[in-house]
Structure formats: structure tokens, C-alpha cells
Write a protein that holds these residues in place. Structure first.
Motif, PDB file in Angstrom:
ATOM      1  N   ASP A   1       5.679   7.534  -0.277  1.00 46.38           N
ATOM      2  CA  ASP A   1       5.903   7.140  -1.667  1.00 46.38           C
ATOM      3  C   ASP A   1       5.750   8.295  -2.642  1.00 46.38           C
ATOM      4  O   ASP A   1       6.445   8.334  -3.659  1.00 46.38           O
ATOM      5  CB  ASP A   1       4.922   6.031  -2.060  1.00 46.38           C
TER       6      ASP A   1
ATOM      7  N   LEU B   1      -9.575   5.522  -1.445  1.00 50.27           N
ATOM      8  CA  LEU B   1      -8.311   5.809  -0.776  1.00 50.27           C
ATOM      9  C   LEU B   1      -8.618   6.402   0.593  1.00 50.27           C
ATOM     10  O   LEU B   1      -9.076   7.547   0.689  1.00 50.27           O
ATOM     11  CB  LEU B   1      -7.464   6.799  -1.583  1.00 50.27           C
TER      12      LEU B   1
ATOM     13  N   VAL C   1       0.855  -1.185   0.000  1.00 48.11           N
ATOM     14  CA  VAL C   1       0.000   0.000   0.000  1.00 48.11           C
ATOM     15  C   VAL C   1       0.889   1.233   0.000  1.00 48.11           C
ATOM     16  O   VAL C   1       1.787   1.365   0.837  1.00 48.11           O
ATOM     17  CB  VAL C   1      -0.934   0.014   1.220  1.00 48.11           C
ATOM     18  N   THR C   2       0.653   2.136  -0.939  1.00 51.63           N
ATOM     19  CA  THR C   2       1.486   3.332  -1.037  1.00 51.63           C
ATOM     20  C   THR C   2       0.917   4.450  -0.165  1.00 51.63           C
ATOM     21  O   THR C   2      -0.269   4.487   0.139  1.00 51.63           O
ATOM     22  CB  THR C   2       1.578   3.817  -2.495  1.00 51.63           C
TER      23      THR C   2
ATOM     24  N   MET D   1       3.627   9.295 -10.361  1.00 53.79           N
ATOM     25  CA  MET D   1       3.148   8.089  -9.680  1.00 53.79           C
ATOM     26  C   MET D   1       2.374   7.204 -10.654  1.00 53.79           C
ATOM     27  O   MET D   1       1.736   7.698 -11.597  1.00 53.79           O
ATOM     28  CB  MET D   1       2.258   8.498  -8.503  1.00 53.79           C
TER      29      MET D   1
ATOM     30  N   THR E   1      -0.168   3.455 -10.940  1.00 54.18           N
ATOM     31  CA  THR E   1      -0.931   2.401 -10.289  1.00 54.18           C
ATOM     32  C   THR E   1      -0.313   1.045 -10.637  1.00 54.18           C
ATOM     33  O   THR E   1       0.658   0.976 -11.400  1.00 54.18           O
ATOM     34  CB  THR E   1      -2.394   2.433 -10.746  1.00 54.18           C
TER      35      THR E   1
ATOM     36  N   GLY F   1       0.601   8.574   0.096  1.00 52.04           N
ATOM     37  CA  GLY F   1       0.719   9.875  -0.562  1.00 52.04           C
ATOM     38  C   GLY F   1       0.379  10.992   0.401  1.00 52.04           C
ATOM     39  O   GLY F   1      -0.585  10.876   1.175  1.00 52.04           O
TER      40      GLY F   1
ATOM     41  N   PHE G   1      -5.182   0.283  -7.446  1.00 52.47           N
ATOM     42  CA  PHE G   1      -4.422   1.314  -6.728  1.00 52.47           C
ATOM     43  C   PHE G   1      -4.741   1.242  -5.234  1.00 52.47           C
ATOM     44  O   PHE G   1      -5.769   1.734  -4.793  1.00 52.47           O
ATOM     45  CB  PHE G   1      -4.759   2.697  -7.278  1.00 52.47           C
ATOM     46  N   GLN G   2      -3.860   0.599  -4.493  1.00 53.30           N
ATOM     47  CA  GLN G   2      -3.982   0.531  -3.045  1.00 53.30           C
ATOM     48  C   GLN G   2      -3.124   1.645  -2.457  1.00 53.30           C
ATOM     49  O   GLN G   2      -1.900   1.583  -2.506  1.00 53.30           O
ATOM     50  CB  GLN G   2      -3.525  -0.830  -2.522  1.00 53.30           C
ATOM     51  N   SER G   3      -3.781   2.668  -1.933  1.00 52.25           N
ATOM     52  CA  SER G   3      -3.036   3.826  -1.459  1.00 52.25           C
ATOM     53  C   SER G   3      -3.791   4.506  -0.325  1.00 52.25           C
ATOM     54  O   SER G   3      -5.017   4.413  -0.228  1.00 52.25           O
ATOM     55  CB  SER G   3      -2.809   4.822  -2.606  1.00 52.25           C
TER      56      SER G   3
END
Length: 466
Positions: free
Chosen positions: A105, A287, A41-42, A176, A178, A44, A344-346
Motif C-alpha cells: 500500500d 504496528l 490492514v495496510t 498515506m 489513516t 508499508g 491505523f491498522q498497518s
């Protein structure tokens, strides 16, 4: 801080309406360790970059009682006021190293379209985008990526300009991505109504997003992953997905206007209620947002802010390190376990530098690098930072310090080279995991807004032995 037109004077107050009526007064902080999810998981961090030497907003922080908010780069100007050159290349270089040490990230840069539509001043947008410009120009970003967040609504005629700005960003190597290689782009849609109005309603907005995707695809060969930053998710989330957004999120978890203090545990529970509701009822990616703090009372000292904000806000009490760690880990698990987040896991962190609103990660005068350490511990990311130099102007009078073309060590400098004590400025701290190897003084060029050639301090930070 959220801008509406005219964006140089008005900011939005927003309330995340989901599940406001029910949350516990206290919450237990468990001692869980970071899971495997933290590696995929990123993270931001939202940025608001109207911090410059001539920015009037910084003066709301010119109070010794607010030292925990005042950013590390604050300096005393010749006129005695404080300057906040957070958009300079040297500050962005420091930010990259701090962000890397924290395990982040990517940055989510608020982007201001350089358009004259609706009477806006393109030059103001250029100034607000200066931090992004300087970030992009850095020769080494240590792998820290970035994404654009269009902070303002725009008319249909500006869709080509929006598409061109995205395409330009995607041509560089630092945007960035995904899991499937798409480019995430954020839009501060808010309550949806003003944003939709500018594009001619739902059908117009749907057509604008499709046009945008096609233009960027034709220009770059790349696909977009569109994220709507919303208020009142239960009402606006379904609309966003109908329009074609791939995911939803929010800018921060804001509160009401009853003039009351809430524990951080209560504020955290309010956010988690919204996450859970979206996971249950949402139609697309989501998110989760971790709000590190919410208390905009200092901003009310600014006359413009006082006109545009609720005068009696609720606020979150400061969090303990453990409460932050648990909230970050819970958000990571939420992002990882949502089956609709396959692309997109963020997690969105509010915020890198919303100092007057109450959310920040960057080092500050009294907290130092505390929050960087908290985030790094939450995700168990402790990368090795290569040696680098922090550079900032000192308060030393060049006439009393004999610094020539070559630098001199602060340890051996004479009395005329000692910086006077100032409670509202500090020596820039090395990131966690590094230590000071040397401190030197040198003469250098003046920056924008400075009339006297300053003496600069250069601090070499090197990895600590482990």
C-alpha cells in the motif's frame, strides 16, 4: 540501514530486547488462507535509499556469491565497478509497479532533514532524499502511497523545519492516510535517550510533538498520527506514549552478537513474542513489523561499517515462501485484532531495499520477483498492472550498435547490439502478473555519473491473460 550523526559513516546496531530469552527453535507453518483482515490492514515497506551510482555502500554487494541480494537495477560502469542507481526516476517507476504487483500500500521513505544542525551537511541530506523526490514526481504511482520516516534525531530549533517538511508532503495527493484521515509520520526514535536529549528531555519532546501537530494543522488543516520506531519496546514504548506518540513499532527484529545462525522460524517467533507483549501491555496503537531477513555480515566488508557494527553478529537463515507467508498473515491478524489500532491498522515490512543488512523485497539478480509473489500470495492481492515500460542502460558499445533516433528490436538487432554476459547484471524483470510484449534498443541521454552516452533497453510489460 539506520543513520546516526555523522550519518554518512555510522549506522546503528539494535537489539529488540523483548522476549529474547524464550523462543522455540522451530515453528510449524500452517496452511491458513488470508482472512478478511488482509483487505483492511495496510502494508508499508521501509526504504533505505542510499543506493546511487556513486554510493560506496553498493560495493559490499560486488560478490557473485551475493546475487540473491543484488538489486535488479545494478549496472556495470565504464570503470568496471558496479553502479546502483536505485534513486533514479526510472528505478522508482519500476519500484511502484513492483510494489503494486506485491500488494503493498505504501513506502516508508527514510527522510533526512536538510538542516545544518550539529554539523550536518544539508547537501548530503538532499542526496539521500533524491529517491523520495523522484518518487513524488512520478506522474502515475498506481495508488501506491508514501509516508515520511525521520531517520535522524534533531534539536528543538529544527521543529519548524520538520513541520514544514511534513506540511509540504501533505499538500500532495499521494501521502498515506489513516482511517480518520490523519497523516502517519514515523520517527526513528531508537533507544529514546539520544532523541530525547536533542529535544531537552521528556517535557521538551512532548512540547516539540505538540508544536509539530499545531504547525501542520495550521498549514494544512490536517491531523498527524505519530509513530515511534523503537528498540527495546518494553522500556521505550511507555515513554513514547507519554510523549504523545499515537503508536509504536520497530524498524526490524535484530539479533545478538554471538556469531550464531538462527532458523527463520526462531527469528519469526522472536518478533511474535514482541507483538504479543505489546498487545498485552501497550498503551496505544502498535504496528507489527515483519522482518524478511537479518544478516548484515556482508556490510562488514565496508571499513566504515566495520567500525560501527558488532563484529560477530547473529543472523537469520533464509526463509521458505511458506514461512514468510505465515509471518505476514500472523502480523496482519495481530494488527487487525488490537483494539487500540482503531485509527491505523498497518504492518511494517522490513524492508524494500536493505540489501546489505539482509532484508529486501525488490527483485534481485538470482531471486527475480520471488518475494513480490510471496507477499501477493500472503495477502491474496493480484491487481492488474497496466502496460508500462522498464528502461535501463545496456553494456553495448554505442560505436558497435547502429541505433539512431529510432529504436530497434532486440530480436532483429545485429551482432554488435548483443549485450555481453555479466553475472552481476540482469534485464529488468516484468512484475508478477505481466509479461514481456517487446524489447527494444535506443540511444539516450547519459545519467549522472556516466561519461558515455549509453544505449538504453526498453522493455514493454503488459498484463498476462488470465
Amino acid at each position: 540501514m539506520l543513520w546516526t550523526a555523522p550519518y554518512w559513516s555510522i549506522r546503528l546496531l539494535f537489539v529488540l530486547a523483548a522476549a529474547v530469552s524464550s523462543f522455540p527453535a522451530t515453528a510449524q507453518v500452517s496452511k491458513t488462507n488470508p482472512s478478511a483482515s488482509s483487505t483492511k490492514v495496510t502494508l508499508g515497506a521501509i526504504r533505505w535509499d542510499n543506493w546511487s551510482l556513486d554510493s560506496p555502500y553498493g560495493q559490499v554487494l560486488a560478490d557473485p556469491g551475493l546475487r540473491e541480494r543484488v538489486p535488479y537495477y545494478t549496472e556495470r560502469l565504464p570503470n568496471g565497478h558496479l553502479g546502483f542507481p536505485g534513486n533514479t526516476e526510472r528505478a522508482l517507476n519500476a519500484d511502484v509497479h513492483y510494489a503494486k504487483a506485491a500488494g503493498l500500500d505504501y513506502f516508508i521513505f527514510g527522510y533526512y532533514l536538510e538542516s545544518a544542525s550539529w554539523g550536518r551537511n544539508p547537501n548530503s541530506a538532499v542526496a539521500l532524499n533524491r529517491a523520495l523526490t523522484n518518487f513524488v514526481s512520478l506522474p502515475d504511482k498506481l495508488g501506491i502511497k508514501y509516508a515520511l520516516n525521520f531517520n535522524l534525531s534533531f534539536p528543538s530549533r529544527d521543529v519548524p523545519m520538520v513541520s514544514a517538511a511534513i506540511s509540504k508532503a501533505l499538500l500532495g495527493p499521494d501521502y498515506m492516510r489513516t482511517s480518520d484521515g490523519s497523516a502517519p509520520v514515523f520517527f526513528l526514535v531508537g533507544t529514546m535517550e539520544p532523541w530525547l536529549k536533542g529535544l531537552g528531555g521528556e517535557e521538551g519532546a512532548k512540547a516539540a510533538l505538540n508544536d509539530m501537530r499545531n504547525r501542520v494543522k495550521n498549514a494544512t488543516g490536517q491531523n498527524l498520527y505519530l509513530v515511534a520506531l523503537l528498540f527495546n519496546l518494553p522500556e521505550t514504548g511507555p515513554v513514547a506514549h507519554r510523549l504523545g506518540f499515537d503508536a509504536t513499532s520497530t524498524y526490524a527484529t535484530a539479533l545478538g552478537a554471538s556469531g550464531k545462525s538462527l532458523s527463520y522460524a526462531s527469528c519469526a517467533a522472536l518478533a511474535q513474542n514482541a507483538w504479543q507483549a505489546e498487545a498485552k501491555d501497550g498503551a496505544g496503537g502498535f504496528l507489527p513489523t515483519v522482518t524478511l531477513g537479518w544478516d548484515y555480515r556482508p556490510a562488514l566488508r565496508d571499513p566504515h561499517e566495520k567500525k560501527s557494527r558488532k563484529p560477530n553478529p547473529d543472523w537469520c537463515q533464509p526463509a521458505t515462501d511458506g514461512e514468510w507467508i505465515q509471518q505476514i498473515r500472523d502480523a496482519i491478524e495481530e494488527a487487525a485484532n488490537n483494539p487500540r489500532n482503531d485509527r491505523f491498522q498497518s504492518v511494517v515490512l522490513y524492508a524494500w531495499n536493505e540489501s546489505s543488512e539482509g532484508g529486501w523485497i525488490q527483485p534481485t539478480l538470482s531471486e527475480g520477483v520471488r518475494r513480490l509473489k510471496v507477499i501477493a500470495n500472503a495477502v491474496d492481492r493480484h491487481p492488474t498492472i497496466p502496460p508500462f515500460k522498464l528502461t535501463w542502460p545496456t553494456q553495448i558499445d554505442p560505436k558497435t550498435c547502429a541505433v539512431g533516433s529510432s529504436s530497434i528490436s532486440t530480436a532483429t538487432a545485429d551482432a554488435g547490439c548483443k549485450s555481453p554476459s555479466d553475472a552481476m547484471t540482469i534485464a529488468w524483470p516484468c512484475p508478477p502478473g505481466t509479461q514481456i510484449a517487446s524489447d527494444e534498443l535506443r540511444q539516450g541521454p547519459s545519467e549522472e555519473g556516466e561519461k558515455i552516452q549509453p544505449i538504453w533497453q526498453e522493455r514493454l510489460c503488459v498484463p498476462q491473460e488470465r
